[in-house]
Write a protein that holds these residues in place. Sequence first.
Motif, PDB file in Angstrom:
ATOM      1  N   SER A   1       4.617  57.467  88.799  1.00 10.03           N
ATOM      2  CA  SER A   1       3.353  58.073  89.169  1.00 10.03           C
ATOM      3  C   SER A   1       2.488  57.058  89.895  1.00 10.03           C
ATOM      4  O   SER A   1       2.723  55.845  89.849  1.00 10.03           O
ATOM      5  CB  SER A   1       2.630  58.580  87.923  1.00 10.03           C
ATOM      6  OG  SER A   1       3.416  59.507  87.217  1.00 10.03           O
TER       7      SER A   1
ATOM      8  N   VAL B   1      -5.202  58.799  86.337  1.00 10.54           N
ATOM      9  CA  VAL B   1      -6.346  59.154  87.179  1.00 10.54           C
ATOM     10  C   VAL B   1      -7.510  58.234  86.834  1.00 10.54           C
ATOM     11  O   VAL B   1      -7.774  57.960  85.668  1.00 10.54           O
ATOM     12  CB  VAL B   1      -6.772  60.632  87.012  1.00 10.54           C
ATOM     13  CG1 VAL B   1      -5.691  61.568  87.470  1.00 10.54           C
ATOM     14  CG2 VAL B   1      -7.170  60.945  85.581  1.00 10.54           C
TER      15      VAL B   1
ATOM     16  N   GLN C   1       1.984  64.013  90.569  1.00  8.14           N
ATOM     17  CA  GLN C   1       1.787  62.749  89.865  1.00  8.14           C
ATOM     18  C   GLN C   1       1.086  61.695  90.723  1.00  8.14           C
ATOM     19  O   GLN C   1       1.378  60.496  90.628  1.00  8.14           O
ATOM     20  CB  GLN C   1       3.127  62.216  89.340  1.00  8.14           C
ATOM     21  CG  GLN C   1       3.715  63.088  88.250  1.00  8.14           C
ATOM     22  CD  GLN C   1       4.848  62.434  87.494  1.00  8.14           C
ATOM     23  OE1 GLN C   1       5.117  61.238  87.631  1.00  8.14           O
ATOM     24  NE2 GLN C   1       5.536  63.213  86.682  1.00  8.14           N
TER      25      GLN C   1
ATOM     26  N   GLY D   1      -6.787  64.752  92.273  1.00  3.17           N
ATOM     27  CA  GLY D   1      -5.349  64.950  92.391  1.00  3.17           C
ATOM     28  C   GLY D   1      -4.924  65.096  93.832  1.00  3.17           C
ATOM     29  O   GLY D   1      -5.561  65.808  94.611  1.00  3.17           O
TER      30      GLY D   1
ATOM     31  N   SER E   1       1.053  60.108  85.618  1.00  3.41           N
ATOM     32  CA  SER E   1      -0.105  60.759  86.244  1.00  3.41           C
ATOM     33  C   SER E   1      -1.432  60.094  85.885  1.00  3.41           C
ATOM     34  O   SER E   1      -2.346  60.732  85.367  1.00  3.41           O
ATOM     35  CB  SER E   1      -0.136  62.239  85.866  1.00  3.41           C
ATOM     36  OG  SER E   1       1.019  62.899  86.305  1.00  3.41           O
TER      37      SER E   1
ATOM     38  N   VAL F   1      -4.713  71.459  91.272  1.00  5.65           N
ATOM     39  CA  VAL F   1      -5.739  70.956  92.174  1.00  5.65           C
ATOM     40  C   VAL F   1      -6.974  71.828  92.017  1.00  5.65           C
ATOM     41  O   VAL F   1      -6.887  73.062  92.037  1.00  5.65           O
ATOM     42  CB  VAL F   1      -5.245  70.927  93.643  1.00  5.65           C
ATOM     43  CG1 VAL F   1      -4.786  72.285  94.118  1.00  5.65           C
ATOM     44  CG2 VAL F   1      -6.315  70.352  94.562  1.00  5.65           C
TER      45      VAL F   1
ATOM     46  N   ASP G   1       0.040  66.132  83.803  1.00  5.71           N
ATOM     47  CA  ASP G   1      -0.888  65.803  84.877  1.00  5.71           C
ATOM     48  C   ASP G   1      -2.307  66.114  84.415  1.00  5.71           C
ATOM     49  O   ASP G   1      -2.522  66.820  83.416  1.00  5.71           O
ATOM     50  CB  ASP G   1      -0.551  66.616  86.133  1.00  5.71           C
ATOM     51  CG  ASP G   1      -1.246  66.077  87.371  1.00  5.71           C
ATOM     52  OD1 ASP G   1      -0.998  64.909  87.718  1.00  5.71           O
ATOM     53  OD2 ASP G   1      -2.044  66.800  87.981  1.00  5.71           O
TER      54      ASP G   1
ATOM     55  N   GLY H   1       4.172  70.181  92.875  1.00 15.18           N
ATOM     56  CA  GLY H   1       2.844  69.635  93.140  1.00 15.18           C
ATOM     57  C   GLY H   1       2.123  70.444  94.190  1.00 15.18           C
ATOM     58  O   GLY H   1       2.693  71.339  94.820  1.00 15.18           O
TER      59      GLY H   1
ATOM     60  N   ASP I   1       1.356  70.258  87.783  1.00 15.66           N
ATOM     61  CA  ASP I   1       0.293  69.724  88.631  1.00 15.66           C
ATOM     62  C   ASP I   1      -0.805  70.779  88.732  1.00 15.66           C
ATOM     63  O   ASP I   1      -0.614  71.945  88.354  1.00 15.66           O
ATOM     64  CB  ASP I   1       0.843  69.390  90.027  1.00 15.66           C
ATOM     65  CG  ASP I   1      -0.147  68.599  90.881  1.00 15.66           C
ATOM     66  OD1 ASP I   1      -1.028  67.925  90.314  1.00 15.66           O
ATOM     67  OD2 ASP I   1      -0.046  68.667  92.120  1.00 15.66           O
TER      68      ASP I   1
ATOM     69  N   ASP J   1      -1.391  70.216  97.230  1.00 16.41           N
ATOM     70  CA  ASP J   1      -2.543  69.583  97.860  1.00 16.41           C
ATOM     71  C   ASP J   1      -3.197  70.614  98.764  1.00 16.41           C
ATOM     72  O   ASP J   1      -2.594  71.637  99.120  1.00 16.41           O
ATOM     73  CB  ASP J   1      -2.130  68.345  98.661  1.00 16.41           C
ATOM     74  CG  ASP J   1      -3.323  67.443  98.981  1.00 16.41           C
ATOM     75  OD1 ASP J   1      -4.339  67.514  98.258  1.00 16.41           O
ATOM     76  OD2 ASP J   1      -3.249  66.675  99.959  1.00 16.41           O
TER      77      ASP J   1
ATOM     78  N   SER K   1      -6.264  67.365  85.993  1.00 18.35           N
ATOM     79  CA  SER K   1      -7.118  67.806  87.093  1.00 18.35           C
ATOM     80  C   SER K   1      -8.552  67.565  86.664  1.00 18.35           C
ATOM     81  O   SER K   1      -9.016  68.105  85.652  1.00 18.35           O
ATOM     82  CB  SER K   1      -6.895  69.287  87.412  1.00 18.35           C
ATOM     83  OG  SER K   1      -7.676  69.678  88.527  1.00 18.35           O
TER      84      SER K   1
ATOM     85  N   SER L   1      -2.903  60.509  92.319  1.00 19.87           N
ATOM     86  CA  SER L   1      -4.350  60.703  92.331  1.00 19.87           C
ATOM     87  C   SER L   1      -5.001  59.629  93.177  1.00 19.87           C
ATOM     88  O   SER L   1      -4.425  58.559  93.410  1.00 19.87           O
ATOM     89  CB  SER L   1      -4.922  60.678  90.903  1.00 19.87           C
ATOM     90  OG  SER L   1      -4.816  59.381  90.341  1.00 19.87           O
TER      91      SER L   1
END
Length: 527
Positions: free
Chosen positions: A76, A124, A473, A469, A122, A234, A173, A286, A232, A288, A175, A475
């Motif tokens: 990650s 963050v 995995q 995120g 993961s 977002v 993960d 995942g 995951d 984005d 968020s 950030s």
Amino acid sequence: MPFFFFAAMACAPAEYADQEPENDAYDLAWWVEMGTPESCEDPAERVTYRESGLDLGIDTEAFDPTAPGGHEDGPSLAVADANADGHIDIVVTRMTNGVSHIYRGQDGLFADYPGILDPGRSPVFVDVNFDGDLDMLLAGPNPTSVTFDRDLNPTMTPLPSLDDGESASVVHDWSVADFDGDGGLEAVAIRTASPFGQGTVTNDRILDIAPTGISVMDDWVPEKVGLRHGFDAVGFDEDEDGDIDLYIVHDHGATVGPSTLLVNEGDGFVDGADSCFCEVPASAKGADIADVDGDGFPEVFVTGAPHNTLFSRLETGWVDRSDASGVRDGVSMAAGWGAVFFDWGNDGQVDLLLAQGDRYNPGQTDLPDGRPAAFDEPLRLMATTPGGFVDVAPDLGMDVKGSFRAVSAVDINKDGVEDLIVTQASERTLVFVSEGCTAANWIRVDAPIGAKVQVITPTKQLTNWVRVGRGYQSSARIPVHFGVGDDDVVSEIRVQLGGRDFRVEGPIAVRQTVTVRGPAPLVSGKE
């Protein structure tokens, strides 16, 4: 219907006023800080990259991909200027195979601190103890809160139990955003429910990060979604009602339930699948987001197997653009893992870095196209063209093969071009550094998490969302980056968050970072 990408058109700045907040917690003053414009004395003819991981001191170990957990065990990735010294820091973590690394940025190099973080996935960056500095949440079977001192020495503390009793669910993960609208931050724990394993599985949870400590909130995620195989998520304001919604990604979607949109109703999420038509019934990994077509609404790219999926948000709802956009052209049925939107070349067009490969998959003997389960795939840099996405990685010498996992785009060498970090399941982490600045201009906006940011120039209107995120995995706590092409001035910056709009009126110089603060949690370690 063909899917054509955004072509720059003249756009006058919109007229709008700062709106009164509906929530008293947001009744705070906005303020703006301009950066120092940078120069590019000798621009490169085109953006090129050189793999420089070892030269920079980033040398993660190679691993046996057949070891337990090798199929999905990262590594990650997290990036931020964690100690606010002006240099990007990189964290690469492993959960079962090997050690985790903190790479502290210095002048042109990274200092490696291996093994001082507990195993996990993961990571963050988030200010856990409200001292103004970035700390960390680390996922895994035993999620951990990590606080740092100014030298990035960690202190690790177990997080509160997410369940009353024992659970076989594992946090895969996080968020992070202000989901409940109180001006603070919450972290949604996205959990693998072990659909093929043993033991009791339990729902996804939300952690409330407050000055009094971290606590588990009442269930926000409906169980019919939270008991799937979460990988995951977002967070962004999908319907622009002031609340942060959540697109949540599930592996084994055809078996346990698809990836879907969760709509924030202010006191919890509801499954938005019936209205958004944006489910992915595949083995997704995942996601984005970015505004690829320039209409001010997001596109969501979901990686997975047997296909990756691109959804486009229109005023009337979501549309699947996977085939029309060209994002699947020439791409095999290999599992997609990490993917991140970024602007290769600073031309104002949104591009995509895609990582695939599955050198070890214990549940599969061969692929639908006849290949064995143990295989590598090339990296793909999908550049935006008027006709759709086109893979330019072979032209740049970036089409190296591997079993890739997390990816990130961040300007490491401070030349105004986003560099690329890619982890591998069983080999060292790769770092592709740009060779030279660009004649095309750029601007960055450091705004609160969850904000929708629009940059308006004499010829463009560009949109992005501040999110932690960045795909599977991965950030990043960094400003959002906008390439603005030939425009040498920004007419206006608009920040939308929590039902409020704020604008920074131009002319604003390009090649700088503009910091906007207001009714939202910290993005970096400064008040």
